[in-house]
Design an enzyme around this catalytic site. Structure first.
Site, PDB file in Angstrom:
ATOM      1  N   SER A   1       0.852  -1.206   0.000  1.00 18.79           N
ATOM      2  CA  SER A   1       0.000   0.000   0.000  1.00 18.79           C
ATOM      3  C   SER A   1       0.883   1.250   0.000  1.00 18.79           C
ATOM      4  O   SER A   1       2.099   1.168   0.230  1.00 18.79           O
ATOM      5  CB  SER A   1      -0.887   0.000   1.253  1.00 18.79           C
ATOM      6  OG  SER A   1      -0.078   0.193   2.404  1.00 18.79           O
TER       7      SER A   1
ATOM      8  N   ASP B   1      -1.323  -1.752  -3.858  1.00 21.90           N
ATOM      9  CA  ASP B   1      -2.677  -1.861  -3.304  1.00 21.90           C
ATOM     10  C   ASP B   1      -3.264  -0.452  -3.125  1.00 21.90           C
ATOM     11  O   ASP B   1      -2.618   0.419  -2.529  1.00 21.90           O
ATOM     12  CB  ASP B   1      -2.566  -2.588  -1.942  1.00 21.90           C
ATOM     13  CG  ASP B   1      -3.916  -2.967  -1.381  1.00 21.90           C
ATOM     14  OD1 ASP B   1      -4.866  -3.173  -2.159  1.00 21.90           O
ATOM     15  OD2 ASP B   1      -4.012  -3.077  -0.132  1.00 21.90           O
TER      16      ASP B   1
ATOM     17  N   ASP C   1      -7.235   3.185  -7.531  1.00 20.96           N
ATOM     18  CA  ASP C   1      -8.499   3.183  -6.791  1.00 20.96           C
ATOM     19  C   ASP C   1      -9.229   4.508  -7.012  1.00 20.96           C
ATOM     20  O   ASP C   1      -9.045   5.475  -6.275  1.00 20.96           O
ATOM     21  CB  ASP C   1      -8.226   2.950  -5.301  1.00 20.96           C
ATOM     22  CG  ASP C   1      -9.515   2.827  -4.510  1.00 20.96           C
ATOM     23  OD1 ASP C   1     -10.594   3.069  -5.095  1.00 20.96           O
ATOM     24  OD2 ASP C   1      -9.446   2.501  -3.318  1.00 20.96           O
TER      25      ASP C   1
ATOM     26  N   HIS D   1     -11.821  -7.268  -2.063  1.00 16.16           N
ATOM     27  CA  HIS D   1     -11.078  -6.588  -0.985  1.00 16.16           C
ATOM     28  C   HIS D   1     -11.774  -6.862   0.347  1.00 16.16           C
ATOM     29  O   HIS D   1     -12.889  -7.363   0.387  1.00 16.16           O
ATOM     30  CB  HIS D   1     -11.066  -5.072  -1.242  1.00 16.16           C
ATOM     31  CG  HIS D   1     -10.077  -4.660  -2.285  1.00 16.16           C
ATOM     32  ND1 HIS D   1      -8.953  -3.918  -1.988  1.00 16.16           N
ATOM     33  CD2 HIS D   1     -10.023  -4.914  -3.601  1.00 16.16           C
ATOM     34  CE1 HIS D   1      -8.267  -3.718  -3.102  1.00 16.16           C
ATOM     35  NE2 HIS D   1      -8.890  -4.311  -4.102  1.00 16.16           N
TER      36      HIS D   1
ATOM     37  N   ALA E   1     -11.203  -8.988   2.715  1.00 17.31           N
ATOM     38  CA  ALA E   1     -11.583 -10.401   2.766  1.00 17.31           C
ATOM     39  C   ALA E   1     -10.910 -11.180   3.898  1.00 17.31           C
ATOM     40  O   ALA E   1     -10.831 -12.404   3.839  1.00 17.31           O
ATOM     41  CB  ALA E   1     -11.297 -11.046   1.421  1.00 17.31           C
ATOM     42  N   SER E   2     -10.446 -10.483   4.924  1.00 19.21           N
ATOM     43  CA  SER E   2      -9.919 -11.217   6.082  1.00 19.21           C
ATOM     44  C   SER E   2     -11.075 -11.865   6.834  1.00 19.21           C
ATOM     45  O   SER E   2     -12.170 -11.301   6.928  1.00 19.21           O
ATOM     46  CB  SER E   2      -9.162 -10.275   7.023  1.00 19.21           C
ATOM     47  OG  SER E   2      -7.857 -10.040   6.536  1.00 19.21           O
TER      48      SER E   2
ATOM     49  N   ASN F   1      -8.040 -10.389  -1.136  1.00 16.97           N
ATOM     50  CA  ASN F   1      -7.100  -9.527  -0.417  1.00 16.97           C
ATOM     51  C   ASN F   1      -7.139  -9.767   1.087  1.00 16.97           C
ATOM     52  O   ASN F   1      -8.210  -9.691   1.706  1.00 16.97           O
ATOM     53  CB  ASN F   1      -7.462  -8.059  -0.661  1.00 16.97           C
ATOM     54  CG  ASN F   1      -7.023  -7.566  -2.017  1.00 16.97           C
ATOM     55  OD1 ASN F   1      -6.648  -8.357  -2.877  1.00 16.97           O
ATOM     56  ND2 ASN F   1      -7.059  -6.263  -2.204  1.00 16.97           N
ATOM     57  N   ILE F   2      -5.964  -9.982   1.653  1.00 12.41           N
ATOM     58  CA  ILE F   2      -5.875 -10.279   3.086  1.00 12.41           C
ATOM     59  C   ILE F   2      -4.766  -9.450   3.728  1.00 12.41           C
ATOM     60  O   ILE F   2      -3.596  -9.582   3.363  1.00 12.41           O
ATOM     61  CB  ILE F   2      -5.604 -11.789   3.296  1.00 12.41           C
ATOM     62  CG1 ILE F   2      -6.779 -12.611   2.746  1.00 12.41           C
ATOM     63  CG2 ILE F   2      -5.360 -12.101   4.781  1.00 12.41           C
ATOM     64  CD1 ILE F   2      -6.494 -14.086   2.583  1.00 12.41           C
TER      65      ILE F   2
HETATM   66  P1  13P Z   1      -8.696  -6.806   5.151  1.00 12.01           P
HETATM   67  O1  13P Z   1      -8.684  -5.598   6.023  1.00 12.01           O
HETATM   68  O2  13P Z   1      -9.999  -7.549   5.261  1.00 12.01           O
HETATM   69  O3  13P Z   1      -7.536  -7.693   5.386  1.00 12.01           O
HETATM   70  O4  13P Z   1      -8.619  -6.313   3.618  1.00 12.01           O
HETATM   71  C1  13P Z   1      -7.379  -6.031   3.030  1.00 12.01           C
HETATM   72  C2  13P Z   1      -7.518  -5.386   1.708  1.00 12.01           C
HETATM   73  O5  13P Z   1      -8.556  -5.336   1.085  1.00 12.01           O
HETATM   74  C3  13P Z   1      -6.308  -4.774   1.145  1.00 12.01           C
HETATM   75  O6  13P Z   1      -6.556  -4.092  -0.036  1.00 12.01           O
HETATM   76  O1  G3H Z   2      -6.876  -1.836   2.256  1.00  9.76           O
HETATM   77  C1  G3H Z   2      -6.009  -1.453   3.045  1.00  9.76           C
HETATM   78  C2  G3H Z   2      -4.896  -2.376   3.392  1.00  9.76           C
HETATM   79  O2  G3H Z   2      -5.240  -3.139   4.511  1.00  9.76           O
HETATM   80  C3  G3H Z   2      -3.627  -1.605   3.587  1.00  9.76           C
HETATM   81  O3  G3H Z   2      -3.680  -0.881   4.763  1.00  9.76           O
HETATM   82  O4  G3H Z   2      -3.079   1.413   3.993  1.00  9.76           O
HETATM   83  O5  G3H Z   2      -2.872   0.742   6.413  1.00  9.76           O
HETATM   84  O6  G3H Z   2      -1.266  -0.154   4.705  1.00  9.76           O
HETATM   85  P1  G3H Z   2      -2.650   0.362   4.979  1.00  9.76           P
HETATM   86 ZN    ZN Z   3      -8.475  -3.160  -0.119  1.00  9.32          ZN
END
Ligand code: 13P
Ligand code: G3H
Ligand code: ZN
Length: 309
Positions: A50, A82, A104, A211, A213-214, A254-255
């Site tokens: 990210s 990301d 995005d 996205h 998807a945890s 995405n996790i």
């Molecule tokens: P989570 O917060 O569910 O892990 O999603 C991560 C994500 O979508 C990163 O782009």
């Molecule tokens: O979707 C967001 C991801 O979990 C990345 O998070 O921007 O805090 O690194 P971050």
């Molecule tokens: Zn995301």
């Protein structure tokens, strides 16, 4: 094997009815944990970075560590930006060796999203890089910006064909009710599989991205609560829903939050069990092993991409 794009991965995943895991990376232990887990299961993997990760660790450090993981594992590994916020960030990642970027534009109007995505696609494709775009808006926290449930919106299936045709993007993230972070649902988890199904029908063979998807694995939340943390009400996407999405048009899942939870839970546990330890290698070994095992679980029990490298 060199760093790869997601093109071949997604084609095989779509045809095989499984998904590839896209895991967020911020430091060496996370990169090693993910890629060691993927190696043990012979799985393709996407390492995603990210804007916040680039700010925290610096692009060059992450890139060099990922190159080391590619050399160490010889797996098909894609390196992905990301939630790219603007053209400049995408360009910097393309110039800096990423094989995939996300632009995005989901918070812009339909026309503005198309114009921005198209600009990124043109530059990326000229450099052999693939592009993920987003239509619809997830709730949750990204880069410290909180999107409220009221400001989130489901993807409208009747917009997807025009969006994909006009932008030329290679994959599309859609909003069907997941959200970023560790607090995804209050009460029963609900996803709009009807939207995913309709998007899949309108874009046959086209890879869809999920996205937020945890699963917010209860074992780690319990461990955090047991060892001095507090995360009341943390809740993620049930794994059977992710398996269902992976069997449909979703090729990339995405996790990030699950990695953060496993890492933090195991560091907390380590300190409670070994209050005298002060060598980072001791507690970071536990965190890295935890990430490895969690990623193996995702690959085998949720994504179904084991043995697909
Ligand atoms: P989570 O917060 O569910 O892990 O999603 C991560 C994500 O979508 C990163 O782009
Ligand atoms: O979707 C967001 C991801 O979990 C990345 O998070 O921007 O805090 O690194 P971050
Ligand atoms: Zn995301």
């Amino acid at each position: 094997m060199p760093i790869v794009t997601t093109k071949e991965m997604f084609k095989k995943a779509y045809e095989g009815g499984y998904a590839v895991g896209a895991f967020n990376v911020n430091n060496m232990e996370i990169i090693q944990g993910i890629t060691e887990g993927a190696k043990m299961e012979n799985a393709p993997v996407i390492l995603q970075v990210s804007a916040g990760a680039r700010k925290y660790a610096k692009h060059v450090y992450l890139m060099k560590m990922i190159e080391a993981a590619v050399a160490d594992t010889d797996l098909p590994i894609a390196v992905h930006l990301d939630h790219g916020p603007d053209f400049e960030t995408c360009k910097s990642c393309i110039d800096g060796g990423f094989s995939s970027v996300m632009i995005d534009g989901s918070h812009f109007s339909f026309e503005e999203n198309i114009a921005l995505t198209k600009k990124v696609v043109e530059y990326a494709h000229d450099h052999g890089v693939v592009v993920e775009a987003e239509l619809g808006r997830l709730a949750g926290v990204e880069d410290d910006v909180k999107v409220s449930a009221e400001d989130s919106s489901y993807t409208q299936p009747d917009e997807v064909e025009e969006f994909v045709t006009r932008t030329g993007c290679d994959s599309l993230a859609i909003a069907i009710g997941t959200s970023h972070g560790a607090y995804k649902f209050k009460g029963e988890a609900k996803l709009r599989f009807d939207i995913l199904e309709e998007v899949g029908r309108r874009l046959p063979g086209f890879p869809i991205v999920l996205h937020g998807a945890s699963s917010v694995i209860p074992e780690y939340v319990d461990m955090i609560n047991q060892f001095g943390g507090t995360m009341p009400g943390a809740q993620g996407v049930p794994e059977d829903m992710l398996r269902k999405a992976a069997s449909m048009a979703v090729c990339k899942i995405n996790i990030d939050s699950d990695l953060r939870l496993a890492f933090t839970a195991l560091v907390r546990k380590h300190f409670v069990e070994h209050p005298d330890h002060f060598d980072p290698r001791q507690y970071l070994t536990d965190a890295r092993t935890g990430i490895r095992e969690m990623v193996r679980h995702k690959i085998v029990d949720v994504l179904g991409c084991n043995g697909k490298a």
